[in-house]
Design a protein around this motif. Structure first.
Motif, PDB file in Angstrom:
ATOM      1  N   GLN A  31       0.890  -1.298   0.057  1.00 10.11           N
ATOM      2  CA  GLN A  31      -0.214   0.188  -0.220  1.00 10.11           C
ATOM      3  C   GLN A  31       0.777   0.563  -0.153  1.00 10.11           C
ATOM      4  O   GLN A  31       1.195   1.206   1.544  1.00 10.11           O
ATOM      5  CB  GLN A  31      -0.995   0.361   1.150  1.00 10.11           C
ATOM      6  N   LEU A  32       0.862   2.336  -0.817  1.00  5.41           N
ATOM      7  CA  LEU A  32       1.779   2.825  -1.492  1.00  5.41           C
ATOM      8  C   LEU A  32       1.179   5.035  -0.222  1.00  5.41           C
ATOM      9  O   LEU A  32       1.461   5.755  -0.934  1.00  5.41           O
ATOM     10  CB  LEU A  32       2.682   2.831  -2.187  1.00  5.41           C
ATOM     11  N   VAL A  33       0.147   4.368  -0.838  1.00  9.03           N
ATOM     12  CA  VAL A  33      -1.075   5.530  -0.839  1.00  9.03           C
ATOM     13  C   VAL A  33      -2.176   5.624   0.070  1.00  9.03           C
ATOM     14  O   VAL A  33      -3.161   4.439  -0.224  1.00  9.03           O
ATOM     15  CB  VAL A  33      -1.700   6.058  -2.477  1.00  9.03           C
ATOM     16  N   LEU A  34      -2.046   6.061   1.202  1.00 10.28           N
ATOM     17  CA  LEU A  34      -3.384   6.615   2.299  1.00 10.28           C
ATOM     18  C   LEU A  34      -3.944   5.335   2.766  1.00 10.28           C
ATOM     19  O   LEU A  34      -4.903   4.118   2.605  1.00 10.28           O
ATOM     20  CB  LEU A  34      -4.812   7.199   1.504  1.00 10.28           C
ATOM     21  N   GLY A  35      -2.584   4.279   2.724  1.00  7.50           N
ATOM     22  CA  GLY A  35      -2.023   2.847   3.122  1.00  7.50           C
ATOM     23  C   GLY A  35      -2.432   3.126   5.192  1.00  7.50           C
ATOM     24  O   GLY A  35      -2.563   3.463   5.801  1.00  7.50           O
ATOM     25  N   ASP A  36      -2.276   2.274   5.962  1.00 10.98           N
ATOM     26  CA  ASP A  36      -1.810   1.154   7.233  1.00 10.98           C
ATOM     27  C   ASP A  36      -1.279   2.543   7.184  1.00 10.98           C
ATOM     28  O   ASP A  36      -1.154   3.373   8.867  1.00 10.98           O
ATOM     29  CB  ASP A  36      -1.985   0.028   7.831  1.00 10.98           C
ATOM     30  N   SER A  37      -0.337   3.363   6.972  1.00 13.05           N
ATOM     31  CA  SER A  37       0.819   3.987   8.031  1.00 13.05           C
ATOM     32  C   SER A  37       0.302   5.450   7.767  1.00 13.05           C
ATOM     33  O   SER A  37       0.315   6.295   8.678  1.00 13.05           O
ATOM     34  CB  SER A  37       2.123   3.969   6.967  1.00 13.05           C
ATOM     35  N   VAL A  38      -0.905   6.263   6.886  1.00 15.49           N
ATOM     36  CA  VAL A  38      -0.883   7.368   7.078  1.00 15.49           C
ATOM     37  C   VAL A  38      -2.772   6.845   8.060  1.00 15.49           C
ATOM     38  O   VAL A  38      -2.289   7.671   9.096  1.00 15.49           O
ATOM     39  CB  VAL A  38      -2.303   7.429   6.215  1.00 15.49           C
ATOM     40  N   ARG A  39      -3.496   5.813   8.194  1.00 17.46           N
ATOM     41  CA  ARG A  39      -4.591   6.009   9.108  1.00 17.46           C
ATOM     42  C   ARG A  39      -3.148   6.136  10.361  1.00 17.46           C
ATOM     43  O   ARG A  39      -4.196   6.177  11.413  1.00 17.46           O
ATOM     44  CB  ARG A  39      -5.119   4.689   8.927  1.00 17.46           C
ATOM     45  N   GLY A  40      -2.591   4.819  10.634  1.00 22.52           N
ATOM     46  CA  GLY A  40      -2.460   5.225  11.884  1.00 22.52           C
ATOM     47  C   GLY A  40      -1.838   5.790  12.394  1.00 22.52           C
ATOM     48  O   GLY A  40      -1.858   6.469  13.614  1.00 22.52           O
ATOM     49  N   PHE A  41      -0.563   6.551  11.844  1.00 29.82           N
ATOM     50  CA  PHE A  41      -0.233   8.160  12.481  1.00 29.82           C
ATOM     51  C   PHE A  41      -1.421   8.752  12.938  1.00 29.82           C
ATOM     52  O   PHE A  41      -1.328   9.602  13.299  1.00 29.82           O
ATOM     53  CB  PHE A  41       0.402   8.423  11.350  1.00 29.82           C
ATOM     54  N   GLU A  42      -2.174   9.117  11.486  1.00 21.15           N
ATOM     55  CA  GLU A  42      -3.658   9.846  11.906  1.00 21.15           C
ATOM     56  C   GLU A  42      -4.182   9.353  13.315  1.00 21.15           C
ATOM     57  O   GLU A  42      -4.121  10.263  14.315  1.00 21.15           O
ATOM     58  CB  GLU A  42      -4.545   9.582  10.998  1.00 21.15           C
ATOM     59  N   GLU A  43      -4.448   8.213  13.919  1.00 22.29           N
ATOM     60  CA  GLU A  43      -4.962   7.936  14.949  1.00 22.29           C
ATOM     61  C   GLU A  43      -3.182   8.380  16.570  1.00 22.29           C
ATOM     62  O   GLU A  43      -3.853   8.947  17.660  1.00 22.29           O
ATOM     63  CB  GLU A  43      -4.979   6.461  14.771  1.00 22.29           C
ATOM     64  N   GLU A  44      -2.442   8.468  15.997  1.00 26.05           N
ATOM     65  CA  GLU A  44      -1.190   8.366  17.060  1.00 26.05           C
ATOM     66  C   GLU A  44      -1.216   9.965  17.026  1.00 26.05           C
ATOM     67  O   GLU A  44      -1.172  10.559  18.235  1.00 26.05           O
ATOM     68  CB  GLU A  44      -0.145   7.890  16.746  1.00 26.05           C
ATOM     69  N   PHE A  45      -1.311  10.594  16.353  1.00 25.92           N
ATOM     70  CA  PHE A  45      -1.197  12.236  16.410  1.00 25.92           C
ATOM     71  C   PHE A  45      -2.566  12.837  16.855  1.00 25.92           C
ATOM     72  O   PHE A  45      -2.612  13.683  17.873  1.00 25.92           O
ATOM     73  CB  PHE A  45      -1.160  12.679  14.901  1.00 25.92           C
ATOM     74  N   ALA A  46      -3.572  12.391  16.844  1.00 32.35           N
ATOM     75  CA  ALA A  46      -4.838  12.898  16.768  1.00 32.35           C
ATOM     76  C   ALA A  46      -5.187  12.494  18.773  1.00 32.35           C
ATOM     77  O   ALA A  46      -5.486  13.446  19.500  1.00 32.35           O
ATOM     78  CB  ALA A  46      -5.925  12.215  17.055  1.00 32.35           C
ATOM     79  N   ALA A  47      -4.825  11.164  18.792  1.00 25.68           N
ATOM     80  CA  ALA A  47      -4.460  10.573  20.855  1.00 25.68           C
ATOM     81  C   ALA A  47      -3.186  11.289  21.323  1.00 25.68           C
ATOM     82  O   ALA A  47      -3.417  12.105  22.049  1.00 25.68           O
ATOM     83  CB  ALA A  47      -4.489   9.043  20.369  1.00 25.68           C
ATOM     84  N   TYR A  48      -2.912  11.538  21.108  1.00 31.41           N
ATOM     85  CA  TYR A  48      -0.933  12.542  21.637  1.00 31.41           C
ATOM     86  C   TYR A  48      -1.746  14.171  21.963  1.00 31.41           C
ATOM     87  O   TYR A  48      -1.012  14.440  23.316  1.00 31.41           O
ATOM     88  CB  TYR A  48       0.186  12.097  20.679  1.00 31.41           C
ATOM     89  N   HIS A  49      -2.374  14.342  21.398  1.00 33.55           N
ATOM     90  CA  HIS A  49      -3.029  15.645  21.213  1.00 33.55           C
ATOM     91  C   HIS A  49      -4.688  15.711  22.021  1.00 33.55           C
ATOM     92  O   HIS A  49      -4.946  16.106  22.907  1.00 33.55           O
ATOM     93  CB  HIS A  49      -3.271  16.166  20.015  1.00 33.55           C
TER      94      HIS A  49
END
Length: 369
Positions: A31-49
């Protein structure tokens, strides 16, 4: 070897194995576009804040643009902000068809003078857009009060304030939305461009996901307002996931560099950064001030030290924004700062011996003025 105001190479050496593993993880994922890494980062960055939603986008400018669009800011609206900022802040406002309205900044912190905002409001004002500049936060309490009183939106520009706090509250957790840049120089920087928008508004979140993907909710079908191709890259997202775990250590490293500057330059004629009470500064840049700034920068080049000015031209003085009608003297503090401020090398991996070289050279130059 030239000493630069920012250099990623030592950090890369320290983190090389993890960074390359991030790249391999993506390349092996299928998955090179909008895969697990983007979803994971979005979740983790939201959780940090402690935010409900994060939407990754391609850069910080589009983070501001899409944040405004997702909240319905557009032609005919005015957005109150500052001119002492990177031009992309204002470019993003202009790109949605809104009109930027400038207020001046505080002469000590260089942040938005919130006491001037009420007088800048008109019937067309739709949004307040404070810039958390150089690593510390604007006092949002008076802006929250104005927004509530006048029915305005509040969007935070957090491009320079990852991890910064005011009264214990993280930058990016107060307004209707907050825009972040992950340009490589940032406190949380990618190895290329990247950005994100935080919001706890479900309506803005839904709009952001459409707008960053052409306006589509499903592939090939545009719903409502056409959007953009503004997706956060999968490789950058995976690198950011790894680096997010080290964000607090990056902040501590920057604060250690700042302390060494205070110890080494505190008794000179240089005006060092002023931390506003209640703020926890993260020192995205270490901005200092001197009336003979240009002479100092020129002299330091003979020591093989290259410095930066953030920013030499206030946005309202640029020819590209002449149509806004702000003449010379309209923002006197901002204009005075532009002739005096400059930044010393600042990044967590800055070695003490290199910083000592900078401090010694600055002292020598100041002594010779």
């Amino acid at each position: 070897m030239t000493t630069l105001v920012w250099d990623y190479r030592q950090e890369y050496e320290n983190e090389r194995a993890d960074i390359l593993d991030a790249v391999e993880t993506v390349f092996n994922s299928g998955q090179l576009v909008l895969g697990d890494s983007v979803r994971g980062f979005e979740e983790e960055f939201a959780a940090y804040h402690g935010a409900s939603h994060c939407v990754g986008v391609d850069n910080g400018t589009n983070a501001i643009k899409l944040a405004l669009q997702s909240l319905g800011v557009g032609p005919g609206d005015e957005v109150v902000t500052v001119s002492n900022t990177a031009a992309p802040t204002v470019i993003a406002i202009d790109s949605v068809g809104a009109t930027p309205v400038f207020v001046d900044v505080d002469p000590d912190s260089y942040l938005m003078d919130t006491g001037q905002v009420a007088a800048a409001l008109t019937p067309r004002t739709r949004c307040l857009l404070p810039v958390h500049l150089y690593g510390q936060c604007v006092d949002l309490a008076p802006l929250e009060a104005l927004a509530a009183e006048h029915g305005l939106l509040l969007v935070e520009d957090c491009a320079q304030a990852h991890g910064a706090r005011r009264d214990g509250r993280l930058a990016g957790t107060t307004g209707d939305a907050a825009a972040f840049s992950f340009y490589p120089t940032k406190v949380l920087g990618a190895y290329g461009d990247g950005g994100a928008v935080l919001t706890s508004r479900d309506d803005a979140h839904r709009a952001l996901r459409r707008l960053r993907y052409y306006g589509m909710e499903e592939r090939y079908y545009v719903v409502g307002t056409p959007g953009h191709n503004s997706r956060l890259d999968e490789v950058q997202a995976e690198i950011l996931r790894r680096k997010l775990r080290r964000l607090d250590s990056y902040v501590q490293g920057r604060r250690a560099v700042a302390r060494r500057y205070e110890e080494g330059l505190g008794d000179t004629g240089l005006v060092l950064p002023h931390t506003v009470p209640g703020n926890e500064h993260v020192y995205y840049v270490y901005t200092v001030r001197h009336p003979r700034r240009d002479d100092i920068i020129k002299a330091l080049k003979t020591y093989d030290i290259e410095l930066n000015i953030s920013y030499p031209w206030p946005v309202h003085t640029m020819s590209g924004f002449a149509h806004l009608g702000y003449g010379a003297g309209s923002l006197p503090v901002t204009e005075e700062l532009a002739g005096q401020i400059f930044s010393l090398p600042m990044y967590p991996a800055l070695a003490p011996d290199i910083q000592d070289k900078v401090i010694s050279a600055v002292r020598d130059v100041l002594d010779g003025l």
